[in-house]
Write an enzyme that holds these catalytic residues in place. Structure first.
Site, PDB file in Angstrom:
ATOM      1  N   GLU A 225      71.854  46.410  19.994  1.00 48.33           N
ATOM      2  CA  GLU A 225      71.812  45.685  18.719  1.00 48.33           C
ATOM      3  C   GLU A 225      72.271  44.228  18.838  1.00 48.33           C
ATOM      4  O   GLU A 225      73.224  43.798  18.164  1.00 48.33           O
ATOM      5  CB  GLU A 225      72.625  46.421  17.653  1.00 48.33           C
ATOM      6  N   GLU A 345      67.053  54.329  17.619  1.00 46.72           N
ATOM      7  CA  GLU A 345      68.113  54.926  16.795  1.00 46.72           C
ATOM      8  C   GLU A 345      67.575  55.133  15.394  1.00 46.72           C
ATOM      9  O   GLU A 345      66.948  54.239  14.826  1.00 46.72           O
ATOM     10  CB  GLU A 345      69.351  54.015  16.685  1.00 46.72           C
TER      11      GLU A 345
END
Length: 443
Positions: A225, A345
């Protein structure tokens, strides 16, 4: 995000009296040791040659066939493998994944300067923790699971970019105390490159294979991320991805590589207004299309957390967003990138004020259906990884998204059905015999 553990299996040792076939007893002992530590643990491990996963345009390829992925996240595998009493959790969750027909698990291949740190300080590594990662890789192969290994965290958990900046600052070579200097400080870039080289060239102490030569590893992920808020233009992060992706590929030409993006569209993308969850998402220094277009990046990565990205949005509106979000990125994979798109995810929080257990099943189903429809049409939607699975007794690793799969019958059944319907599209490869057996029993 992380999972938990369950009861250990008891080993029974039967001793014979007198002259009770001592040769057979010795042979049994040898067989037991080999099955525990060698390559006899499963059908997958028995095979003499294992192919690397590759790609052809928008599709992953394995043994000449399109390879669609149904999998999950258990970030905690290496950390739990360090301690003998927690080590059985690794096998337990990998076996559970295999029983659901899952093929890829995403996990951390880093722990920087924290408890059970792999990298204690720049260039200094804990061999015990490295051996724990060796174990994870060997165990995954025995269970027929491939690993998506992430190299560093944007967040502070397990050290992350903040730890790298702290190291540079403590040594008096850091340019800035901002953790975004991870992306532009030359000393920190060298710290990270040294770590990457050490990891990729690591020789596994259990099977003698260098990580860069081990097809059990599905792919590398540069960073979890990434955000560089101090440069909303995206130039700083883009430069870092270009440099680090070229560095990885110079060392390892066998494995696929992805960035680890959340999937937000940057300030120059027209989709920032129509697809991004809110305006803040275009100001994080990342850009899905620009970052993913880099030649050394083999596939795009996207995350799905609508209940964290919106404020006070009702569940049915979040589901509508999920479908739109996924279709938009699959369209980009087909039309802009010519690369697979992996939703690495996805999760639904049980702390939402309107949360009901049935919502998680509907959320999973929405995502898995989009992947299946994309696969049927030979589009770029290549797979999805749930966040996160764990086993019993791991409350300290759980979060608001985690589930123990066998304690969630609806999601457990859904994951098996997804594995099987994806496998039926092209037929399971020779390396997916366990999947072939599982799905034939369910027809």
């Amino acid at each position: 995000m992380t999972l938990g553990s369950s009861a250990k299996k008891k080993k029974m040792v039967v001793a014979g009296n007198g002259l009770f076939y001592p040769i057979i007893g010795f042979a049994s002992c040898v067989a037991f040791i080999y099955m525990s530590f060698g390559n006899l643990g499963s059908n997958f491990g028995n095979q003499t040659k294992l192919s690397f996963v590759g790609r052809n345009g928008t599709q992953f390829m394995l043994d000449g066939k399109a390879f669609y992925i149904n999998g999950w996240n258990s970030y905690w595998l290496m950390d739990n493998s360090v301690d003998e009493h927690r080590k059985p959790r690794v096998r337990q969750i990998l076996q559970a994944g295999a029983k659901m027909g899952l093929t890829v698990c995403r996990t951390w291949a880093f722990n920087d300067g924290d408890y059970n740190a792999l990298q204690i300080s720049p260039g200094h590594f804990n061999e015990q923790v490295f051996k724990a990662l060796d174990h994870v890789i060997v165990e995954a192969r025995q269970q027929g699971i491939r690993l998506l290994l992430c190299l560093v965290n944007n967040l502070q958990a397990y050290g992350g970019k903040t730890q790298y900046v702290k190291w540079a600052w403590e040594e008096g070579v850091g340019l800035s105390a901002s953790n975004d200097s991870f992306f532009f400080d030359p000393s920190i870039r060298n710290y990270f490159k040294n770590y990457v080289k050490t990891l990729l060239t690591r020789k596994n102490t259990l099977n003698g294979i260098q990580y860069r030569n081990d097809p059990t590893i599905f792919a590398w992920e540069l960073i979890n991320e990434p955000r560089c808020i101090t440069d909303a233009s995206g130039d700083t992060l883009q430069d870092w991805i270009e440099e680090m992706s070229a560095f990885v590929k110079a060392i390892d030409k066998n494995h696929l590589l992805t960035v680890g993006l959340e999937g937000f569209y940057g300030p120059k993308s027209p989709k920032r207004l129509t697809v991004n969850p809110e305006m803040w998402a275009s100001r994080l220094g990342s850009d899905f299309i620009r970052n993913s277009k880099i030649p050394n990046i083999d596939f795009a990565s996207v995350h799905i957390y609508p209940d964290h990205w919106f404020h006070d949005e009702e569940f049915h509106n979040n589901l509508k967003f999920v479908s739109k979000w996924m279709r938009s990125h699959i369209e980009d994979g087909d039309n802009e990138l010519n690369k697979p798109v992996m939703f690495t995810e996805y999760g639904l929080s049980n702390e939402n004020k309107d949360f009901e257990p049935s919502q998680r099943g509907r959320f999973y189903k929405t995502i898995l259906d989009v992947i299946y429809k994309s696969a049927k049409k030979n589009q770029s939607g290549a797979g999805a990884l749930a966040w996160q699975f764990f086993v019993g007794g791991m409350d300290e690793y759980n979060d608001e998204f985690g589930i123990i799969p066998w304690e969630s019958p609806s999601e457990y059944k859904m994951m098996i059905e997804q594995s099987c319907r994806l496998a039926r599209l092209k037929g399971p490869t020779q390396q997916q015999r366990n999947l072939k057996d599982l799905c034939s029993r369910r027809q």
